[in-house]
Design a protein around this motif. Structure first.
Motif, PDB file in Angstrom:
ATOM      1  N   ARG A 188       3.431  -1.381  -5.266  1.00 55.08           N
ATOM      2  CA  ARG A 188       3.753  -2.606  -6.000  1.00 55.08           C
ATOM      3  C   ARG A 188       4.971  -3.329  -5.419  1.00 55.08           C
ATOM      4  N   SER A 193       0.828  -1.217   0.000  1.00 52.33           N
ATOM      5  CA  SER A 193       0.000   0.000   0.000  1.00 52.33           C
ATOM      6  C   SER A 193       0.859   1.263   0.000  1.00 52.33           C
ATOM      7  N   ALA A 197      -0.241 -11.707  -8.932  1.00 48.80           N
ATOM      8  CA  ALA A 197      -1.251 -12.348  -9.783  1.00 48.80           C
ATOM      9  C   ALA A 197      -2.292 -11.323 -10.235  1.00 48.80           C
ATOM     10  N   ARG A 198      -2.631 -10.408  -9.306  1.00 49.60           N
ATOM     11  CA  ARG A 198      -3.608  -9.356  -9.667  1.00 49.60           C
ATOM     12  C   ARG A 198      -3.046  -8.451 -10.748  1.00 49.60           C
ATOM     13  N   LYS A 199      -1.753  -8.115 -10.665  1.00 52.98           N
ATOM     14  CA  LYS A 199      -1.184  -7.207 -11.669  1.00 52.98           C
ATOM     15  C   LYS A 199      -0.623  -7.965 -12.871  1.00 52.98           C
ATOM     16  N   LYS A 200      -0.699  -9.287 -12.810  1.00 51.41           N
ATOM     17  CA  LYS A 200      -0.306 -10.165 -13.919  1.00 51.41           C
ATOM     18  C   LYS A 200       1.156 -10.006 -14.350  1.00 51.41           C
ATOM     19  N   ARG A 205      -0.156 -13.071  -4.372  1.00 49.79           N
ATOM     20  CA  ARG A 205      -1.547 -12.625  -4.557  1.00 49.79           C
ATOM     21  C   ARG A 205      -1.556 -11.277  -5.270  1.00 49.79           C
ATOM     22  N   HIS A 206      -0.640 -10.408  -4.846  1.00 50.91           N
ATOM     23  CA  HIS A 206      -0.509  -9.081  -5.453  1.00 50.91           C
ATOM     24  C   HIS A 206      -0.007  -9.197  -6.895  1.00 50.91           C
ATOM     25  N   PHE A 244      -0.158 -16.275 -14.976  1.00 46.94           N
ATOM     26  CA  PHE A 244      -0.324 -14.888 -14.511  1.00 46.94           C
ATOM     27  C   PHE A 244       0.877 -14.015 -14.890  1.00 46.94           C
TER      28      PHE A 244
END
Ligand code: NDP
Length: 242
Positions: A82, A78, A129-132, A126-127, A175
């Motif tokens: 990133r 946060s 994977a979200r931003k690929k 997890r982070h 991802f």
């Protein structure tokens, strides 16, 4: 390594981790230097990086503490927005013959290397994977590849990291995340301060122990676009030991 890359190095305050942190900072990344207890070493590493014109910060957490680790990694994401590269480097040894080994030394070594691998990698992935996108490199050891008397705990932990990384690489490739392992041989750090180095040199074809920078350069290569098609691999940096 572009300027906006954020790199988290666990155990980045000393030894191989310090060299890795420096290597990434020299390449323009923002480096998060994790450590467990020796704050002065972490400060010295950040000081060195800043003196060379690099950027970074220190983040203290014990990778064996799952809840704390998850909280601190959440804080990094946060704060900085990133994490692009994770280097799982934190590790300890507590050598003994298996029959003499106290349970606490088995637990310490496994919990730090293998437990730490889980505790740190899960929230970071997890982070990612979200931003690929993202790259994970974990530091194993030659002891995870070949037998080493007196290191059943360490061998088990490092072999575990190797096996886990290979399987994980197959799960997260979709991802855009690459997962690799670097397996050093004997490297000149405090970790080997009490090792019989002269005797061990006899088993190293190159006849010398390695320097932390020689590991760090390989880690950076694996995280660079030059390694864009490499995942699920173990790269040995050991002077030909195994
Ligand atoms: P050092 O003992 O020099 O440094 C270890 C680093 O890990 C320190 O920054 C230490 O922080 C940190 N650390 C230890 N436990 C924890 C924890 N629970 N949570 C967070 N940080 C922790 O080791 P090396 O640089 O030699 O080793 C680095 C990695 O390379 C390890 O995984 C090791 O197993 C591996 N390796 C080393 C080899 C060698 O010959 N040196 C050979 C093969 C592999 P603090 O000081 O604050 O405790």
């Amino acid at each position: 390594m572009s300027e906006e890359n954020v790199v988290l190095v666990t155990g980045g305050s000393r030894g191989i981790g310090r060299a890795i942190a420096r290597e990434f900072a020299d390449a323009g990344a923002y480096v998060v230097i994790n450590y467990r207890q020796r704050g002065e070493a972490a400060e010295a590493t950040l000081g060195e990086i800043e003196a060379r014109g690099g950027r970074g910060e220190i983040c203290r957490f014990d990778v064996t503490d799952r809840a704390l680790t998850e909280r601190e990694i959440g804080g990094i994401i946060s704060r900085l927005g990133r994490i692009d590269v994770l280097v799982n480097n934190a590790g300890v040894t507590a050598d003994n013959l298996f029959l003499m080994m106290p349970a606490r030394d088995w637990d310490l070594v496994i919990d730090t290397a293998l437990g730490g691998f889980f505790n740190v990698t899960k929230p970071v992935l997890r982070h990612m994977a979200r931003k690929k996108s993202g790259v994970v490199v974990s530091i194993a050891s030659v002891a995870g590849l070949v037998a080493n008397r007196g290191q059943t705990n360490y061998s088990a932990a490092k072999a575990g990291i190797i096996a886990a990384s290979r399987s994980l690489a197959t799960e997260v490739a979709r991802f855009g995340i690459r997962v690799n392992v670097v397996a050093p041989g004997l490297v000149e750090t405090e970790m080997i301060a009490h090792a019989p180095v002269e005797m061990i040199k006899g088993f190293i074809p190159m006849g010398r122990i390695g320097q932390p920078e020689e590991v760090a350069r390989v880690v950076r290569f694996l995280c660079s676009p030059a390694a864009s098609y490499i995942t699920g691999q173990v790269i040995s940096v050991n002077g030909g030991m195994a």
